[in-house]
Design an enzyme around this catalytic site. Structure first.
Site, PDB file in Angstrom:
ATOM      1  N   ILE A 135       0.830  -1.200   0.000  1.00  0.00           N
ATOM      2  CA  ILE A 135       0.000   0.000   0.000  1.00  0.00           C
ATOM      3  C   ILE A 135       0.869   1.258   0.000  1.00  0.00           C
ATOM      4  CG2 ILE A 135      -1.982  -1.131   1.065  1.00  0.00           C
ATOM      5  CD1 ILE A 135      -1.146   0.062   3.748  1.00  0.00           C
TER       6      ILE A 135
ATOM      7  N   LYS B  65       2.545  -5.126   3.177  1.00  0.00           N
ATOM      8  CA  LYS B  65       3.701  -4.252   3.391  1.00  0.00           C
ATOM      9  C   LYS B  65       3.249  -2.808   3.368  1.00  0.00           C
ATOM     10  CE  LYS B  65       6.782  -2.217   0.855  1.00  0.00           C
ATOM     11  NZ  LYS B  65       7.110  -0.996   1.660  1.00  0.00           N
TER      12      LYS B  65
ATOM     13  N   GLU C  29      -2.796  -0.567  -9.276  1.00  0.00           N
ATOM     14  CA  GLU C  29      -3.445   0.748  -9.354  1.00  0.00           C
ATOM     15  C   GLU C  29      -2.315   1.771  -9.313  1.00  0.00           C
ATOM     16  OE1 GLU C  29      -4.373   4.213  -8.443  1.00  0.00           O
ATOM     17  OE2 GLU C  29      -5.193   3.504  -6.531  1.00  0.00           O
TER      18      GLU C  29
ATOM     19  N   CYS D 212      -3.594   9.989  -6.841  1.00  0.00           N
ATOM     20  CA  CYS D 212      -3.268   9.418  -8.146  1.00  0.00           C
ATOM     21  C   CYS D 212      -4.228   9.870  -9.240  1.00  0.00           C
ATOM     22  CB  CYS D 212      -3.248   7.902  -8.060  1.00  0.00           C
ATOM     23  SG  CYS D 212      -4.784   7.189  -7.446  1.00  0.00           S
TER      24      CYS D 212
ATOM     25  N   GLU E 138       3.401  12.991 -13.706  1.00  0.00           N
ATOM     26  CA  GLU E 138       2.642  13.010 -12.460  1.00  0.00           C
ATOM     27  C   GLU E 138       3.465  13.727 -11.389  1.00  0.00           C
ATOM     28  OE1 GLU E 138      -0.147   9.898 -10.056  1.00  0.00           O
ATOM     29  OE2 GLU E 138       1.893   9.233 -10.508  1.00  0.00           O
TER      30      GLU E 138
END
Length: 534
Positions: free
Chosen positions: A199, A225, A301, A335, A432
Site C-alpha cells: 500500500i 507491506k 493501481e 493518483c 505526475e
C-alpha cells in the site's frame, strides 16, 4: 458520520449549495492573508495519542525484525522523528508468508463459514468506528493530511468499506451451468490463497481497506507491506482486527522498504497474488518480479495525469471551485488528481483570474488545526520533486500565476501553485507531479480536447464540467479512463469500481469487481445417468 454515504463525505459536487463552503471555516478564514498562514511561525500542535505499535505483526504477535533494524518515521510538519519502526526485509517476509500459508492451508479462516468471517469483519468495523479519532490522529501525524479530513471522511470510509465487504462474504457463490451432453456442471469461487499487498503513503488507511477487506471476505490470508513513510496507522488497526477475532496468521503486517521487503514479497514462491498501489515505474517492477517467480496474479493501481475539462457553458465560479478541489485535495497527493485543467477559450481568462484568487485563499498550515485545507507534503523527497517541477514549469514558458515555492522554513509545506499558458509537451503537463500544482490549458472544441486529453500514457480518471447532457455523454464515452466524474470529483463510494486504462494499471478495486481479484473459478463436471432433464 458513519451513517452518511461515503460518496457524500469525500467528493465535491455542485448538487447542493451547501457544498460550496466545504473545507473552509469562516471563523478561521477571517483575517488570513495570502496562503492563509506561514506554518513556520506556529508551534506544531502536539498529538494526544501515544505510538504503541512499531514492531512487525507476524502470526498474531508483534515481533522485532529478524535483523533487529529499525527506521524512523517522520512528522512531515517538522521533519522530526515520531517513532522508530521495525525494518522488515526478506527474512521477515519469509516468516510472514509462512504464517499466512499455514493459516490458509491448515488454519480456521478459509474453513470458517462465510457468515462467521463476516461477523469478524463487522466487529472490526465497529471497533474502528469506536476508535475513530485516535486512528485519525495517527494518520495525520504520520502523513500530514488535515485531521478533519482523516477523522470525518477517511476513517468513516474504512468502516463503510469493511461493512460493505463483510456483507458480501456469505454471498460469494458459483453457478450451475448447462452443458451439451449428460453432465452436471457447476462452478466454485474459491479463495486464491496468500495475498501479498503493498500500500502507498498518500492514503494509508483507505488503501488498507481497499485491499484487506475484499481479500479477507473471500477467505484469503494476507501479508501486507506498509509504505515506509506511513507505517503507524496500519499497525494500529491490525490490532483491532485481532481484537475482533481474526485468527493468528491471517493478517501479517511488515513495515519496510520496497527494494528489500517489497521485492521479496513480489518474488515469493508461496505468495499466490500481489496487489500494488503506487507509481507506474514501481508497478512495472512488481509485474516483472511476479512473472519471474511463480506467475502470481497481479492487480495494479498506478499513476495518473487526469484531465479536468471545463466546457464553454460552465458556470465559472462553480467550475473553479471544483477544479481547485480536484487538484489540491490531499495536498495534490492523489493518483487521480485533476492535474490537467483544460478550459474552453471562451471562459479561459475569467477562469485563470478566479483560479488564482482561489489558490491564494487556500488555508495552509498545521493539519491538526481546525479549518486547515492543506498540510505539508509527505517527506523531503516529494517536497523537492514538486519544487523541481515548478521550476520546470517556469523554465518551459508556462505563466506562474501564484505560488511557486516553499511556505515557511520548517516542514514540507508548499504554496498552492497555479500555472497558465501550459502546453501539452511541457513536463508539468506530461508527468505526475503529485503535489499542489495546477496546470491550466486552453482548448477550442470538443474534438480537440478529446484528442489532447487522451494523448497521455495514463488513463486513470477524468472530470467533466458542463450543463449539456449531450456534451457530457460525448466526453464520457470518448475519454480513455477508468472513471469519469461529471460535475463532481473524487466520488469514492464503496460500491463504485476504481482502476485505470493504459499505464494506470490492471484490474479494478472496490465494488463487486474487487472480489474477483481474490477468487479463482473452478469448474466441476459430473456425468449424469438417465437424467430427468438437462
Amino acid at each position: 458520520m458513519a451513517s452518511r454515504r461515503v460518496s457524500s463525505v469525500l467528493s465535491r459536487s455542485f448538487t447542493s449549495a451547501s457544498l460550496f463552503s466545504a473545507g473552509r471555516s469562516s471563523s478561521v478564514a477571517r483575517g488570513i492573508g495570502k496562503y492563509s498562514t506561514d506554518a513556520s511561525f506556529e508551534a506544531p500542535i502536539i498529538p494526544s495519542v501515544k505510538v504503541n505499535y512499531t514492531r512487525l505483526l507476524i502470526n498474531g504477535q508483534f515481533v522485532d525484525a529478524a535483523s533487529g533494524k529499525t527506521f524512523p518515521t517522520l512528522d512531515p510538519r517538522t521533519g522530526n522523528v515520531i517513532a522508530h519502526v521495525a525494518e522488515g526485509d526478506s527474512e521477515d517476509i519469509n516468516r510472514a508468508v509462512s504464517a499466512a500459508r499455514k493459516a490458509f492451508d491448515e488454519g480456521p479462516w478459509p474453513k470458517m463459514t462465510a457468515y462467521e468471517r463476516s461477523r469478524v469483519l463487522f466487529r472490526f468495523a465497529d471497533l474502528v468506528e469506536k476508535h475513530n479519532d485516535e486512528i485519525a490522529t495517527l494518520e495525520t501525524w504520520d502523513n500530514g493530511k488535515p485531521f478533519e479530513q482523516a477523522a470525518k471522511t477517511e476513517v468513516p470510509m474504512i468502516v463503510r468499506f469493511f461493512r460493505y465487504y463483510a456483507g458480501f462474504a456469505d454471498k460469494i457463490h458459483g453457478l450451475t451451468v448447462p452443458a451439451d451432453g449428460e453432465y452436471h456442471v457447476q462452478t466454485l469461487h474459491e479463495p486464491i490463497g496468500v495475498a501479498g499487498q503493498i500500500i502507498p503513503w498518500n492514503f494509508p488507511l483507505l488503501m488498507f481497506a481497499w485491499k484487506v477487506a475484499p481479500a479477507l471476505a473471500c477467505g484469503n490470508t494476507v501479508v501486507l507491506k506498509t509504505a515506509e513513510q506511513t507505517p503507524l496507522s496500519a499497525l494500529y488497526v491490525a490490532t483491532l482486527l485481532q481484537e475482533a477475532g481474526l485468527p493468528p496468521g491471517v493478517l501479517n503486517v511488515v513495515s519496510g522498504f520496497g527494494p528489500t521487503a517489497g521485492a521479496a514479497l513480489c518474488s515469493h514462491m508461496e505468495v499466490d497474488k500481489v496487489a500494488f498501489t503506487g507509481s507506474t515505474d514501481t508497478g512495472k517492477k512488481v509485474l516483472e518480479l511476479a512473472a519471474k517467480s511463480n506467475l502470481k496474479t497481479v492487480t495494479l493501481e498506478l499513476g495518473g495525469k487526469s484531465p479536468f475539462i471545463v466546457c464553454e457553458d460552465a458556470d465559472v465560479d462553480k467550475a473553479v471551485e471544483l477544479a481547485h478541489f480536484a487538484l489540491f485535495f490531499n495536498m495534490g497527493q492523489c493518483c487521480c488528481s485533476g492535474s490537467r485543467t483544460f478550459v474552453h477559450e471562451r471562459v479561459y481568462d475569467e477562469f485563470i483570474e478566479k483560479a488564482r484568487a482561489r489558490a491564494e485563499k487556500r488555508i495552509v498550515g498545521d493539519p491538526f488545526k481546525g479549518g486547515v485545507e492543506q498540510g505539508p507534503q509527505i517527506d523531503s523527497d516529494q517536497f523537492e520533486k514538486i519544487l523541481r517541477y515548478i521550476d520546470y514549469g517556469i523554465k518551459s514558458g508556462a505563466t506562474l500565476e501564484t505560488g511557486g515555492g516553499r511556505l515557511g522554513t520548517k516542514g514540507f509545506y508548499i504554496k498552492p501553485t497555479v500555472f497558465s499558458n501550459v502546453k501539452d509537451d511541457m513536463p508539468i503537463a506530461q508527468d505526475e507531479i503529485f503535489g499542489p500544482v495546477q496546470s491550466i490549458l486552453k482548448y477550442k472544441d470538443l474534438d480537440e480536447v478529446i484528442r489532447r486529453a487522451n494523448t497521455t500514457r495514463y488513463g486513470l480518471a477524468a472530470g467533466v464540467f458542463t450543463q449539456n447532457i449531450d456534451t457530457a455523454n460525448t466526453l464520457t464515452r470518448a475519454l480513455r479512463v477508468g472513471s469519469v466524474w461529471i460535475n463532481c470529483f473524487d466520488v469514492f463510494d464503496a460500491a463504485i469500481p476504481f482502476g485505470g486504462y493504459k499505464m494506470s494499471g490492471h484490474g479494478r478495486e472496490k465494488g463487486i469487481y474487487g472480489l474477483s481479484n481474490y477468487l479463482q473459478v473452478k469448474a466441476i463436471v459430473t456425468p449424469l445417468k438417465n437424467p430427468a432433464w438437462l
